[in-house]
Design a protein around this motif. Sequence first.
Motif, short mmCIF file in Angstrom:
data_model
loop_
_atom_site.label_atom_id
_atom_site.label_comp_id
_atom_site.label_asym_id
_atom_site.label_seq_id
_atom_site.Cartn_x
_atom_site.Cartn_y
_atom_site.Cartn_z
N ARG A 184 10.57 -10.92 -9.62
CA ARG A 184 9.12 -10.76 -9.74
C ARG A 184 8.54 -10.04 -8.54
NH1 ARG A 184 9.87 -15.70 -12.32
NH2 ARG A 184 9.58 -16.94 -10.44
N LEU A 185 9.10 -10.30 -7.38
CA LEU A 185 8.63 -9.61 -6.18
C LEU A 185 8.89 -8.11 -6.28
CD1 LEU A 185 7.38 -10.21 -3.39
CD2 LEU A 185 9.69 -10.35 -2.47
N GLY A 186 10.07 -7.74 -6.74
CA GLY A 186 10.40 -6.33 -6.86
C GLY A 186 9.66 -5.64 -7.99
N ALA A 187 9.31 -6.38 -9.03
CA ALA A 187 8.61 -5.78 -10.17
C ALA A 187 7.23 -5.28 -9.80
CB ALA A 187 8.52 -6.80 -11.31
N ARG A 188 6.71 -5.70 -8.67
CA ARG A 188 5.40 -5.26 -8.20
C ARG A 188 5.40 -3.77 -7.84
NH1 ARG A 188 -0.05 -5.23 -7.81
NH2 ARG A 188 -0.86 -5.39 -5.70
N LEU A 189 6.55 -3.25 -7.48
CA LEU A 189 6.63 -1.88 -6.97
C LEU A 189 6.76 -0.89 -8.11
CD1 LEU A 189 9.05 -2.44 -3.97
CD2 LEU A 189 6.57 -2.24 -3.90
N ALA A 382 16.10 2.21 -11.52
CA ALA A 382 15.50 0.89 -11.29
C ALA A 382 15.67 0.40 -9.86
CB ALA A 382 16.12 -0.13 -12.25
N LEU A 383 16.18 1.25 -8.97
CA LEU A 383 16.53 0.76 -7.64
C LEU A 383 15.32 0.40 -6.79
CD1 LEU A 383 19.59 2.96 -6.61
CD2 LEU A 383 19.52 0.49 -6.93
N ARG A 384 14.17 1.01 -7.03
CA ARG A 384 13.02 0.70 -6.17
C ARG A 384 12.59 -0.75 -6.32
NH1 ARG A 384 7.24 1.94 -5.17
NH2 ARG A 384 7.16 2.37 -2.93
N SER A 385 12.82 -1.35 -7.49
CA SER A 385 12.49 -2.77 -7.66
C SER A 385 13.39 -3.67 -6.83
CB SER A 385 12.57 -3.16 -9.14
OG SER A 385 13.91 -3.05 -9.61
#
Length: 433
Positions: A184-189, A382-385
């Motif tokens: 969920r933290l990574g999905a913000r980006l 998908a790596l930025r997440s």
Amino acid sequence: MTRVAARHGYGGASVARAAAEAGVSRGTFYRCYPDRDECFRAVYRRGTAAIRARLASAVSATPLRDRPRAVLEVLFSAAAADPDRARLILIESLAGPSDLRVDHEALLAQCIRWIEGQQAREVEGGIQAPPVALLGAVLGVLSTRLLVGQAATLPELTVPLSDWFDALRLPAGETPLGSGAWARLGARLLPRSHAPTPQPARLPRGRSALAPGLAAARLRERIVLTTAELIAARGYAAVTVSEIVAAARVSRRAFYTSFSGKEAAFLAAQRLCLRESMACAAAGYSLAPSWPDSVWGACDAMCSYMAARPALTQIGIREVYAAGENALRVQAESTRAHGLFLEPGYAECERRAPPREICSDAIGAAVFWMIWERVGLAGPGALRSLLPQVVYAILAPFLGPEPALSFVSGRVRAAPAAARKEPLLFLASADRA
């Protein structure tokens, strides 16, 4: 088969070599196993069953807080006692038959779930890190020592790697984040948009107007990128030089003028990926007011590069094991080179930083395996997440788990919000998902 695979890799572990090493005829080999791959599978399954049994015994006899060290002792002592079998299980299985690779990835996923379960049950101060980062650190330290023939030194690393784990421990009573909270933290980006990677232009027929050196460089680039595209799509073992030549629309003579074979073309593509990604990371690292911000900038730039170069990323991360020992050595050199970005951490956090002898290796391996898993599950785009997890894994051993999480959460809050149907849970010590 164990000794031959360790000496020559999966690709060189032929029936003829295995039979000769065992001192039997090929006919005797085939009466025992229908082919090379079935023998390889038998060795792998026998070895993993033995390790699982030893781990189960050690874990059941060890208090929860001491289990990380107990697991390390089992793994490192087993690898030191039988480095050939350890190499077959940890390295060559990822180059092996496709069904065995699937089995091995399932085993790694099971280990990740086990680590997360142990974290959730730790009441005296859990180890806070993405489970794949902890597993990756162990696998990376093991694999690197096996590759360079230093398996005998592995038991000596149990204590320093345990200290690295302890540097990620939370205060008593705190519960580490689970995989869902990290996701969920990574999905913000928001993922960055990237223009399609331009392909090198075909050279015209007949005598080229380009200078000979430039024409040769363009031809070499075309072969390298075509090699990357084919191997990313089909896997290293399935691609032949004939297919590369046909797809690149060059002659076999032109191919062999530039490269000695498929492996040489792969290594050139791998080095191109490492060189370009290092340059992007260095640029992102240099334009920041503090070391944590520099780490964020470097990792963000590298994730963006990998998303823009999916074929090169795929071969540099997922196919490196299939390509053999030379490719793995190039990967190890890259990890050491990226370790230069950690130097300010050692200088600024001297009192807290774990031992240098293991910290840089553990961080580099943790980051590699996090990327390895994400590319396999969702692709380079998908790596930025994954950025918050990667930056956290780098900073936490130096800053401590809570300050590192606070920094990462702050950078995520400052980023443009991705469209979401459910609210994002920002993660702080007093409000955990």
